[in-house]
Design an enzyme around this catalytic site. Structure first.
Site, mmCIF file in Angstrom:
data_model
loop_
_atom_site.group_PDB
_atom_site.id
_atom_site.type_symbol
_atom_site.label_atom_id
_atom_site.label_comp_id
_atom_site.label_asym_id
_atom_site.label_seq_id
_atom_site.Cartn_x
_atom_site.Cartn_y
_atom_site.Cartn_z
ATOM 1 N N ARG A 96 2.508 25.667 35.797
ATOM 2 C CA ARG A 96 1.567 25.582 36.829
ATOM 3 C C ARG A 96 0.067 25.592 36.257
ATOM 4 O O ARG A 96 -0.096 26.151 35.110
ATOM 5 C CB ARG A 96 1.872 26.694 37.756
ATOM 6 N N ASP A 124 -1.838 28.888 41.578
ATOM 7 C CA ASP A 124 -0.458 29.394 40.885
ATOM 8 C C ASP A 124 0.675 28.399 41.594
ATOM 9 O O ASP A 124 1.601 28.442 41.242
ATOM 10 C CB ASP A 124 -0.126 30.924 41.137
ATOM 11 N N ASN A 125 0.266 27.787 42.502
ATOM 12 C CA ASN A 125 1.223 26.929 43.406
ATOM 13 C C ASN A 125 0.700 25.371 43.022
ATOM 14 O O ASN A 125 1.277 24.251 43.833
ATOM 15 C CB ASN A 125 1.148 27.207 44.876
ATOM 16 N N GLY A 127 2.973 35.630 38.030
ATOM 17 C CA GLY A 127 4.294 35.246 37.276
ATOM 18 C C GLY A 127 5.791 34.966 38.077
ATOM 19 O O GLY A 127 5.322 34.979 39.484
ATOM 20 N N ARG A 152 10.239 35.853 41.648
ATOM 21 C CA ARG A 152 11.767 35.930 42.042
ATOM 22 C C ARG A 152 12.095 34.418 41.710
ATOM 23 O O ARG A 152 13.122 34.184 42.302
ATOM 24 C CB ARG A 152 11.609 36.019 43.632
HETATM 25 P P1 AMP Z 1 3.874 32.730 46.611
HETATM 26 O O1 AMP Z 1 2.577 33.100 47.610
HETATM 27 O O2 AMP Z 1 5.194 32.565 47.202
HETATM 28 O O3 AMP Z 1 3.557 31.503 45.871
HETATM 29 O O4 AMP Z 1 3.981 33.922 45.734
HETATM 30 C C1 AMP Z 1 2.740 34.553 44.990
HETATM 31 C C2 AMP Z 1 3.511 35.463 44.115
HETATM 32 O O5 AMP Z 1 4.281 36.351 44.659
HETATM 33 C C3 AMP Z 1 4.436 34.755 42.792
HETATM 34 O O6 AMP Z 1 3.957 35.460 41.621
HETATM 35 C C4 AMP Z 1 5.935 35.259 43.385
HETATM 36 O O7 AMP Z 1 6.811 35.152 42.248
HETATM 37 C C5 AMP Z 1 5.542 36.592 43.919
HETATM 38 N N1 AMP Z 1 6.522 36.848 44.967
HETATM 39 C C6 AMP Z 1 6.596 36.379 46.506
HETATM 40 N N2 AMP Z 1 7.665 36.816 47.100
HETATM 41 C C7 AMP Z 1 8.430 37.547 46.045
HETATM 42 C C8 AMP Z 1 9.614 38.321 46.181
HETATM 43 N N3 AMP Z 1 10.157 38.471 47.325
HETATM 44 N N4 AMP Z 1 9.997 39.023 45.247
HETATM 45 C C9 AMP Z 1 9.101 39.107 44.169
HETATM 46 N N5 AMP Z 1 8.060 38.417 44.041
HETATM 47 C C10 AMP Z 1 7.681 37.478 44.988
HETATM 48 MG MG MG Z 2 4.142 30.462 44.555
#
Ligand code: AMP
Ligand code: MG
Length: 521
Positions: A204, A274-275, A104, A107
């Protein structure tokens, strides 16, 4: 008058799909809904560092609107405009090959869907605006370095002609964010920032996957109809044909997307499901990177350094794997398995076609013929063995006079002069073959140069450049950030300041941020 007040919102995602309206932010699973209401958390001193005028124009905004205090307050997370209704969405995903359950928007907070004067729908989403029900144990914030990278690269990709989410603004929050950049037990306080991303939708693959994984098939159907109606309105026909056409289209767009990444030398770095955008956009700029010396095995992501799952050369394979996961999620609501299989087969066809025409374009060939695959594979191997800069190479190749090819033209694409001297004979042999092949098409040299320069960028957002802009910005100096944004607007032009098109300098070879990036952002 400030045009911000005139922005119109039509928040279809939250109007038409079920959500958790409690407004509570504690971390939790949210079964049965696609989103949860959440307000951005206030920041102490929002200050605009940069904005993209082209994206402002999409929202019918002008410079004076974007530079106003109201703008910094709203897009830093301290205020809402009339009609905004902030929410975070629920999705899951396969991370590094493994199902990770609910993730989800941890941030990211969507402010709403703006409808511009042309009737276009643009969702506005803040990244780094505080915790949401999906933040798990993290803080919902983003540091300046990763926000600056996302802001710049979104716009650089757009101007390169690569499908991507856009970036409206980069705002410093005035608050510190604690991060252990290299996960080596050395956390430090870093300046925080918020980027406002803009796209028709941020849906996504993972939005579909989570519903299938939780057995929420009715909701999965609803999300699908919503996606079809709002984002693929041109696909008509009976529901079954419509589904087939849609899945085929998603497969096709994903193929085109990775072909474009391969063309410009972009490595996403974290191609988790998810990306992956359902619209075929580049989404979630994290530890991405650009190829300097040509190396298909290169990944900028240190978290992936051992497996190299998401390295440059494997992005096409991973895209296919991700589409298979999407197909799997849709299996319960698809008219038949064969519809999904046909979509995936269409990906294979489009990928091959796309790669061929992309490569033909890069090499200045008017079409793709038998034998071209070998010609291309041979030079790629030579480039890899001899440390040749990808971007520089293709601009120089465009200058080679095919009626009397001379290898010296390529000299500055090499990272080491000794290697050029050592390998020149092999490059010369290859150039002779290349000249024969190009000569067979009998196009004028100037015309060929022009054609190649339209698909081979002169300026790309090299990792070390972004890193220099970050270090300067952290010291309050925004000049390089603005110069890079400016250069990114005309990536195919010949004329660029020398320091923005220079090959990666030696000091940047193994520097954190310039060649090594982690997911810590
Ligand atoms: P990412 O690897 O950036 O695609 O993030 C994977 C998941 O981790 C997603 O659900 C992001 O929203 C969550 N996420 C990454 N960094 C943070 C953060 N600093 N605070 C809250 N959620 C995060
Ligand atoms: Mg992401």
């Amino acid at each position: 008058m400030n045009r911000l007040g005139a922005l119109r919102f039509d928040n279809a995602f939250i109007r038409e799909l079920p959500g958790d309206r409690s407004g509570k932010v504690h971390s939790r699973q949210t079964p049965g809904v696609c989103w949860a209401s959440v307000s951005p958390s206030p920041v102490s001193q929002p200050r605009l560092l940069a904005y993209a005028p082209e994206v402002a124009a999409l929202l019918d905004l002008e410079a004076q609107d974007v530079t106003s205090d109201t703008f910094a307050q709203v897009f830093g997370g301290n205020a809402l405009l009339h009609g905004m209704a902030p929410y975070a969405t629920r999705y899951g995903g396969h991370q590094f090959g493994t199902w990770a359950g609910q993730l989800g928007d941890g941030r990211a907070i969507s402010l709403g869907e703006a409808i511009n004067a042309r009737g276009e729908r643009w969702e506005l989403q803040l990244k780094g605006a505080g915790i949401t029900p999906y933040s798990r144990r993290a803080d919902g914030r983003a540091v300046l370095r990763s926000s600056l990278r996302e802001f710049l690269c979104s716009e650089a990709m757009f101007h390169l002609g690569v499908p991507t989410t856009r970036a409206l603004s980069l705002i410093a929050t005035g608050d510190a964010v604690r991060r252990d950049m290299l996960y080596d037990g050395n956390p430090r306080d870093e300046p925080g920032a918020v980027v406002c991303r803009v796209a028709p939708s941020f849906i996504r693959f993972g939005h579909f996957e989570i519903l299938a994984a939780q057995g929420e098939h009715d909701l999965l159907r609803r999300l699908l109809s919503f996606t079809l109606e709002k984002h693929f309105p041109s696909l008509g026909g009976e529901p079954q044909q419509r589904f087939a056409a849609w899945f085929r289209e998603v497969c096709e767009r994903t193929a085109q997307l990775v072909v474009e990444w391969m063309r410009v030398g972009f490595v996403h770095g974290v191609m988790n499901t998810d990306n992956m955008s359902i619209l075929g956009l580049t989404i979630d700029y994290g530890p991405y990177g650009w190829i300097d010396d040509f190396d298909p095995g290169w990944t900028p992501n240190t978290t992936d350094a051992d497996m190299r799952r998401y390295c440059y050369g494997d992005q096409t394979i991973v895209a296919r794997w991700n589409l298979e996961r999407l197909a799997q999620a849709l299996a319960g609501i698809a008219p038949s398995q064969s519809v999904l299989d046909e979509g995936l087969a269409h990906f294979d066809t489009m990928l091959q076609k796309g790669m061929h025409s992309m490569l033909a374009g890069k090499f200045g060939l008017r079409d793709w013929r038998d034998g071209d695959a070998e010609l291309v594979a041979d030079i790629f191997q030579l480039m890899q063995q001899s440390e040749v800069d990808m971007t520089e190479f293709f601009r120089l190749l465009a200058l080679v006079d095919v009626s009397s090819p001379h290898v010296n033209v390529l000299a500055t694409a090499f990272y080491h002069e000794e290697q050029f001297i050592q390998e020149r004979a092999r490059f010369e042999t290859w150039l002779t073959r290349y000249a024969q092949r190009t000569g067979a098409e009998q196009s004028g040299s100037a015309e060929r140069t022009e054609r190649m320069n339209k698909v081979n960028p002169r300026f790309v957002l090299r990792n070390y450049l972004a890193q220099q802009a970050i270090e300067a910005a952290e010291q309050g100096d925004l000049k390089l950030l603005h110069r890079l944004l400016d250069a990114a607007r005309t990536p195919y032009a010949d004329a660029h300041p020398a320091d923005l098109i220079a090959k990666r300098p030696d000091w940047a070879r193994h520097k954190a941020g310039a060649s090594m990036l982690s997911c810590s952002s």
